[in-house]
Every structure is written in structure tokens, then in C-alpha cells.
Design an enzyme around this catalytic site. Structure first.
Site, PDB file in Angstrom:
ATOM      1  CB  THR A  10     -18.000 -12.212   5.214  1.00 57.21           C
ATOM      2  OG1 THR A  10     -18.747 -13.246   4.639  1.00 57.21           O
ATOM      3  CG2 THR A  10     -18.616 -10.773   5.278  1.00 57.21           C
ATOM      4  CG  HIS A  11     -13.232 -17.132   4.509  1.00 57.28           C
ATOM      5  ND1 HIS A  11     -13.794 -18.118   3.421  1.00 57.28           N
ATOM      6  CD2 HIS A  11     -12.259 -17.820   5.361  1.00 57.28           C
ATOM      7  CE1 HIS A  11     -13.053 -19.500   3.889  1.00 57.28           C
ATOM      8  NE2 HIS A  11     -12.019 -19.197   4.946  1.00 57.28           N
ATOM      9  CB  ALA A  20      -7.660 -12.297  -9.530  1.00 56.04           C
ATOM     10  NE  ARG A  48     -16.154 -19.438 -14.797  1.00 58.97           N
ATOM     11  CZ  ARG A  48     -17.059 -19.432 -13.678  1.00 58.97           C
ATOM     12  NH1 ARG A  48     -17.141 -18.619 -12.996  1.00 58.97           N
ATOM     13  NH2 ARG A  48     -17.476 -20.867 -13.654  1.00 58.97           N
TER      14      ARG A  48
END
Length: 215
Positions: A117-118, A151, A74
Site C-alpha cells: 500500500t502507498h 523491483a 543484503r
């Protein structure tokens, strides 16, 4: 006292949009980017084959692909997507249905300039099941949020929010479709405000030169 982070105005802003899915948010930004709108999409980054890449290609916008599976870790993927994004010299980055958590390398380069966005009124109902969680809790009002990416998962400083009522008989699909309409309009307005006025971030508080409003 924490030192403020100041992101200056950048109009006309160069946007890199990161996406993994249908591209509805990307399309809203492409449709908005005409006339005197203060931002233009200069590239689209994807992590898989998806409709968003096709929408970008149809609009003659460059597309880059950075798959997690193509990298040994990652961390290596984080370095790669940071470099691929930086190559297009963006003023702002929009995570538009991008189904990967951006890593420390990316955030060290683009923190304060990356939006997400959420489909809920954060800090309520973060994560991938925000709409279902709001329904299960029985709220009468939910909504859409545009925030800066940090984060955490949907924990960054909030730039703009718009409420959406929960109607009698709503299920997850019907409620989510109404939220998506608001989400798209709110994102377009937030990008315009950030490009035009910049933002100052102190801790969890983000302040722009004017309030984000949608018609």
C-alpha cells in the site's frame, strides 16, 4: 509482445504479512479474516522488534524475524526472507508497512502475489514522504494505492486506488490519518478481490476479475 503473468484465484488464500511498525494494516486484515472473507493470515514476518509482531502473537499467528543486520549482505537477507516466507506456503504476501525493499530472490518467487500500500495516488508522490510531498505540491486530492510489488520503489502495477480530499488546514499528520483509514479498507478489499478472482499482469497493467470497491 510481453507474455502475460496469470495469478489464479486462491480463495481461501493463505496470507503472509510482512511488517515493521505499528501493525495497523495487519490488524485490519486480521479483523477482516472472519466469516466468508476469502483470506487468512497464516504468518507474520518482521525485520525488527515492533508492535506488529505483538499483534500477531496476540492473535496466535506465527511470527518469524529476519533482521538485515543478522546477515552478511543484503543478498543473503533476501535469500533468508524468501525462504522464511515460503515455509508458510502463502498464496499472497502483503507488505504492510514493511520498511525494507524486497530483493530479486523474493520477487522471482512471489512476483504477482505480493501487494503493497502507498499513501498517495501513484505514480504521483512515490517513496517514504508521499503525504508530505503531496501537501508541498499543493494538490487538492490525494489518496491511497494498492499495487503489486516490483523491483522499484512504489512502481509496481496498480491494483486499486481511492481518492482522499485535502482539506483546508490539513497538515501532514491530519491528512495521513485520513489516508490511513482509506488505505486499510482498500487493502482489505484488494486482498479479497485478488484471492477471489486472481489477476493477469501484462507489463504495467494488472487486471482482476472485478473492480476493487470499498464501502
Amino acid at each position: 509482445m510481453q507474455e502475460p503473468l496469470r495469478v489464479p484465484p486462491s480463495a481461501p488464500a493463505r496470507l503472509v504479512v510482512l511488517a515493521s511498525g505499528t501493525g495497523s494494516l495487519l490488524r485490519s486484515l486480521l479483523d477482516a479474516a472472519v466469516g466468508d472473507y476469502p483470506a487468512r493470515v497464516v504468518a507474520v514476518g518482521v525485520d525488527r522488534e515492533c508492535r506488529a509482531a505483538e499483534i500477531a502473537a496476540e492473535a496466535s499467528v506465527p511470527v518469524f524475524t529476519v533482521r538485515l543486520a543478522d546477515h552478511p549482505s543484503r543478498d543473503a537477507w533476501d535469500v533468508a526472507i524468501t525462504a522464511a516466507t515460503a515455509a508458510h506456503e502463502p498464496d499472497l504476501v502483503v507488505s504492510a508497512g514493511f520498511m525494507r525493499i524486497l530483493g530479486p530472490q523474493f520477487l522471482s518467487r512471489f512476483y504477482g502475489r505480493t501487494l503493497n500500500t502507498h499513501p498517495a495516488l501513484l505514480p504521483a508522490f512515490p517513496g517514504t514522504h508521499g503525504v508530505a510531498d503531496a501537501l508541498a505540491y499543493g494538490v487538492k486530492v490525494t489518496g491511497a494505492t494498492v499495487h503489486l510489488v516490483d523491483a522499484g520503489t512504489d512502481t509496481g502495477p496498480i491494483l486499486a486506488q481511492q481518492p482522499v480530499p485535502v482539506l483546508d488546514g490539513d497538515d501532514e499528520e491530519t491528512l495521513h490519518e485520513r489516508i490511513k483509514v482509506t488505505e486499510r479498507r482498500l487493502l482489505v478489499a484488494a486482498v479479497a478481490a485478488l484471492a477471489t478472482h486472481g489477476v493477469t499482469v501484462v507489463g504495467r497493467t494488472a487486471t482482476m476479475g472485478r473492480k476493487v470497491t470499498i464501502g
